[in-house]
Design a protein around this motif. Structure first.
Motif, PDB file in Angstrom:
ATOM      1  N   LEU A 156      -2.070  47.632  56.100  1.00  0.00           N
ATOM      2  CA  LEU A 156      -2.859  46.659  56.847  1.00  0.00           C
ATOM      3  C   LEU A 156      -3.527  47.298  58.055  1.00  0.00           C
ATOM      4  N   THR A 157      -3.468  48.623  58.131  1.00  0.00           N
ATOM      5  CA  THR A 157      -4.126  49.349  59.213  1.00  0.00           C
ATOM      6  C   THR A 157      -4.912  50.494  58.604  1.00  0.00           C
ATOM      7  N   HIS A 158      -5.895  50.982  59.347  1.00  0.00           N
ATOM      8  CA  HIS A 158      -6.676  52.112  58.886  1.00  0.00           C
ATOM      9  C   HIS A 158      -5.831  53.385  58.923  1.00  0.00           C
ATOM     10  N   GLU A 159      -6.110  54.314  58.029  1.00  0.00           N
ATOM     11  CA  GLU A 159      -5.380  55.579  57.985  1.00  0.00           C
ATOM     12  C   GLU A 159      -5.465  56.265  59.342  1.00  0.00           C
ATOM     13  N   GLY A 160      -4.313  56.713  59.848  1.00  0.00           N
ATOM     14  CA  GLY A 160      -4.293  57.415  61.125  1.00  0.00           C
ATOM     15  C   GLY A 160      -4.199  56.501  62.331  1.00  0.00           C
ATOM     16  N   TYR A 161      -4.249  55.193  62.115  1.00  0.00           N
ATOM     17  CA  TYR A 161      -4.160  54.242  63.221  1.00  0.00           C
ATOM     18  C   TYR A 161      -2.728  54.184  63.734  1.00  0.00           C
ATOM     19  N   VAL A 162      -2.561  54.336  65.043  1.00  0.00           N
ATOM     20  CA  VAL A 162      -1.227  54.364  65.636  1.00  0.00           C
ATOM     21  C   VAL A 162      -0.708  52.944  65.784  1.00  0.00           C
ATOM     22  N   ILE A 163       0.485  52.689  65.251  1.00  0.00           N
ATOM     23  CA  ILE A 163       1.040  51.340  65.286  1.00  0.00           C
ATOM     24  C   ILE A 163       2.498  51.401  65.712  1.00  0.00           C
ATOM     25  N   GLY A 164       2.889  50.493  66.607  1.00  0.00           N
ATOM     26  CA  GLY A 164       4.255  50.489  67.112  1.00  0.00           C
ATOM     27  C   GLY A 164       4.257  50.364  68.627  1.00  0.00           C
ATOM     28  N   THR A 165       5.441  50.447  69.216  1.00  0.00           N
ATOM     29  CA  THR A 165       5.598  50.423  70.668  1.00  0.00           C
ATOM     30  C   THR A 165       5.826  51.856  71.128  1.00  0.00           C
ATOM     31  N   THR A 166       4.957  52.356  71.982  1.00  0.00           N
ATOM     32  CA  THR A 166       4.897  53.786  72.286  1.00  0.00           C
ATOM     33  C   THR A 166       6.245  54.412  72.583  1.00  0.00           C
ATOM     34  N   GLY A 167       7.027  53.821  73.490  1.00  0.00           N
ATOM     35  CA  GLY A 167       8.283  54.437  73.909  1.00  0.00           C
ATOM     36  C   GLY A 167       9.318  54.570  72.813  1.00  0.00           C
ATOM     37  N   SER A 168       9.183  53.791  71.734  1.00  0.00           N
ATOM     38  CA  SER A 168      10.154  53.837  70.638  1.00  0.00           C
ATOM     39  C   SER A 168       9.596  54.499  69.383  1.00  0.00           C
ATOM     40  N   MET A 169       8.352  54.969  69.440  1.00  0.00           N
ATOM     41  CA  MET A 169       7.725  55.549  68.257  1.00  0.00           C
ATOM     42  C   MET A 169       8.255  56.938  67.974  1.00  0.00           C
ATOM     43  N   ALA A 170       8.367  57.252  66.683  1.00  0.00           N
ATOM     44  CA  ALA A 170       8.758  58.593  66.246  1.00  0.00           C
ATOM     45  C   ALA A 170       7.547  59.515  66.293  1.00  0.00           C
ATOM     46  N   PRO A 171       7.764  60.836  66.375  1.00  0.00           N
ATOM     47  CA  PRO A 171       6.632  61.774  66.458  1.00  0.00           C
ATOM     48  C   PRO A 171       5.584  61.561  65.376  1.00  0.00           C
ATOM     49  N   GLU A 172       6.026  61.336  64.131  1.00  0.00           N
ATOM     50  CA  GLU A 172       5.076  61.216  63.027  1.00  0.00           C
ATOM     51  C   GLU A 172       4.224  59.954  63.104  1.00  0.00           C
ATOM     52  N   GLN A 173       4.685  58.945  63.844  1.00  0.00           N
ATOM     53  CA  GLN A 173       3.913  57.713  63.951  1.00  0.00           C
ATOM     54  C   GLN A 173       2.625  57.903  64.740  1.00  0.00           C
ATOM     55  N   PHE A 174       2.565  58.943  65.558  1.00  0.00           N
ATOM     56  CA  PHE A 174       1.338  59.221  66.303  1.00  0.00           C
ATOM     57  C   PHE A 174       0.239  59.749  65.386  1.00  0.00           C
ATOM     58  N   SER A 175       0.614  60.112  64.170  1.00  0.00           N
ATOM     59  CA  SER A 175      -0.363  60.535  63.158  1.00  0.00           C
ATOM     60  C   SER A 175      -0.575  59.441  62.124  1.00  0.00           C
ATOM     61  N   GLY A 176      -0.066  58.241  62.409  1.00  0.00           N
ATOM     62  CA  GLY A 176      -0.250  57.125  61.506  1.00  0.00           C
ATOM     63  C   GLY A 176       0.716  57.096  60.348  1.00  0.00           C
ATOM     64  N   GLN A 177       1.757  57.929  60.380  1.00  0.00           N
ATOM     65  CA  GLN A 177       2.734  57.981  59.302  1.00  0.00           C
ATOM     66  C   GLN A 177       4.015  57.291  59.750  1.00  0.00           C
ATOM     67  N   SER A 178       4.655  56.575  58.823  1.00  0.00           N
ATOM     68  CA  SER A 178       5.941  55.954  59.144  1.00  0.00           C
ATOM     69  C   SER A 178       6.775  55.843  57.884  1.00  0.00           C
ATOM     70  N   SER A 179       8.086  55.888  58.069  1.00  0.00           N
ATOM     71  CA  SER A 179       9.019  55.795  56.954  1.00  0.00           C
ATOM     72  C   SER A 179      10.334  55.268  57.504  1.00  0.00           C
ATOM     73  N   SER A 180      11.333  55.180  56.648  1.00  0.00           N
ATOM     74  CA  SER A 180      12.650  54.742  57.114  1.00  0.00           C
ATOM     75  C   SER A 180      13.162  55.665  58.214  1.00  0.00           C
ATOM     76  N   ALA A 181      12.790  56.957  58.146  1.00  0.00           N
ATOM     77  CA  ALA A 181      13.217  57.917  59.172  1.00  0.00           C
ATOM     78  C   ALA A 181      12.643  57.555  60.543  1.00  0.00           C
ATOM     79  N   SER A 182      11.460  56.918  60.564  1.00  0.00           N
ATOM     80  CA  SER A 182      10.868  56.492  61.837  1.00  0.00           C
ATOM     81  C   SER A 182      11.719  55.404  62.476  1.00  0.00           C
ATOM     82  N   ASP A 183      12.247  54.492  61.650  1.00  0.00           N
ATOM     83  CA  ASP A 183      13.150  53.461  62.164  1.00  0.00           C
ATOM     84  C   ASP A 183      14.425  54.089  62.730  1.00  0.00           C
ATOM     85  N   CYS A 184      14.870  55.191  62.117  1.00  0.00           N
ATOM     86  CA  CYS A 184      16.105  55.841  62.573  1.00  0.00           C
ATOM     87  C   CYS A 184      15.895  56.538  63.908  1.00  0.00           C
ATOM     88  N   TRP A 185      14.706  57.083  64.131  1.00  0.00           N
ATOM     89  CA  TRP A 185      14.368  57.607  65.455  1.00  0.00           C
ATOM     90  C   TRP A 185      14.500  56.481  66.479  1.00  0.00           C
TER      91      TRP A 185
END
Length: 281
Positions: A156-185
């Motif tokens: 529901l977002t464009h490729e590469g679009y950063v989504i989430g709350t900055t202080g809790s985002m995983a490194p890969e989320q800044f490139s628009g990528q997310s997975s279960s590992a992002s939740d674990c971060w």
């Protein structure tokens, strides 16, 4: 506010969610107190329907229930279980860090909920202290699935679009990528905040916060709370690891909290990798 909507009478404003205003409401026919989230941004209607579809499919003791979703007078409404109690963020602001015992108990419940989601191919993508309520008898309840999606659902977002709350985002989320590992971060960030009362990745600008996150550059929690056990520090290290493949899974977090001896041995290889992540250009 007292004008009924589909039999629900709004009783008080609770706050703002990811896409709408949240109210406490009372349903006369069922005599049930609920929370109603009302969409405030029409352009987010598709994401709001996605939130309803994701959360309505879930049944877990530490995830807030969805009762129904409807559209009334062009107003999209999501009816949720009402949870009495503060969010973890509110509790920390008022009372400071939690005891290690309480923090571990809450984390075990939240990690159990995340493991349940991940086993169903769902990534929450916005786990944070403001999205977890502490209900009666210390029961954690995960809220706000506005950014969650099924692994195989359309983006529901464009490729590469950063989504989430900055202080809790995983490194890969800044490139628009997310997975279960992002939740674990985000679990690691949450544990750090519960035990120290501070964010691991504070900064005066978004670029500074982003740089620190992408290098996993944070102050050792024992420096902020000298009473912490080595087990807590090592669990945080296992979660706040730059490489998603090397992070603990939610299931591993649950197991480590049940059997703390799993965290007894220092991870020298992991510590060297973390040191390299912080110093490399």
């Amino acid at each position: 506010m007292n004008q009924p909507i589909r039999g629900y009478t709004l009783t008080q404003w609770v706050g703002s969610g990811g896409m709408g205003e949240v109210y406490q409401a009372y349903h006369t026919a069922t005599q049930r107190t609920v929370a109603i989230k009302m969409l405030s941004r029409v352009e987010q209607a598709e994401r709001f329907r996605n939130e309803a579809a994701v959360q309505a499919s879930l049944r877990h003791p530490h995830i807030a229930l969805v009762y129904e979703f409807f559209v009334e007078n062009n107003l999209s409404c999501l009816v949720l279980e009402y949870i009495e109690g503060p969010t973890i963020e509110q509790y920390i602001k008022k009372s400071g860090p939690l005891s290690e015992e309480v923090a571990w108990n809450l984390l075990a419940q939240i990690a159990s909920a995340m493991d349940y989601l991940h086993n169903r191919g769902i990534v929450h993508r916005d786990l944070k202290a403001g999205n977890v309520k502490i209900a009666r008898q210390g029961k954690a309840k995960l809220l706000d699935f506005g950014l969650a999606r099924f692994a195989n659902s359309p983006k529901l977002t464009h490729e590469g679009y950063v989504i989430g709350t900055t202080g809790s985002m995983a490194p890969e989320q800044f490139s628009g990528q997310s997975s279960s590992a992002s939740d674990c971060w985000a679990l690691g960030v949450l544990l750090y905040e519960m035990l120290t009362g501070q964010s691991p990745f504070g900064g005066s600008t978004l670029s500074e916060i982003s740089r620190r996150i992408q290098k996993a550059d944070y102050v050792a929690p024992q420096k902020l709370n000298p009473r912490l056990s080595k087990a807590s520090e090592r669990l945080i290290d296992k979660l706040l690891t730059v490489s998603p493949d090397r992070r603990f899974t939610a299931r591993q977090v649950v197991e480590a909290l049940r059997h703390p001896h799993l965290l007894d041995s220092p991870d020298w290889v992991g510590q060297m990798r973390k040191w390299w992540d912080r110093v490399k250009p």
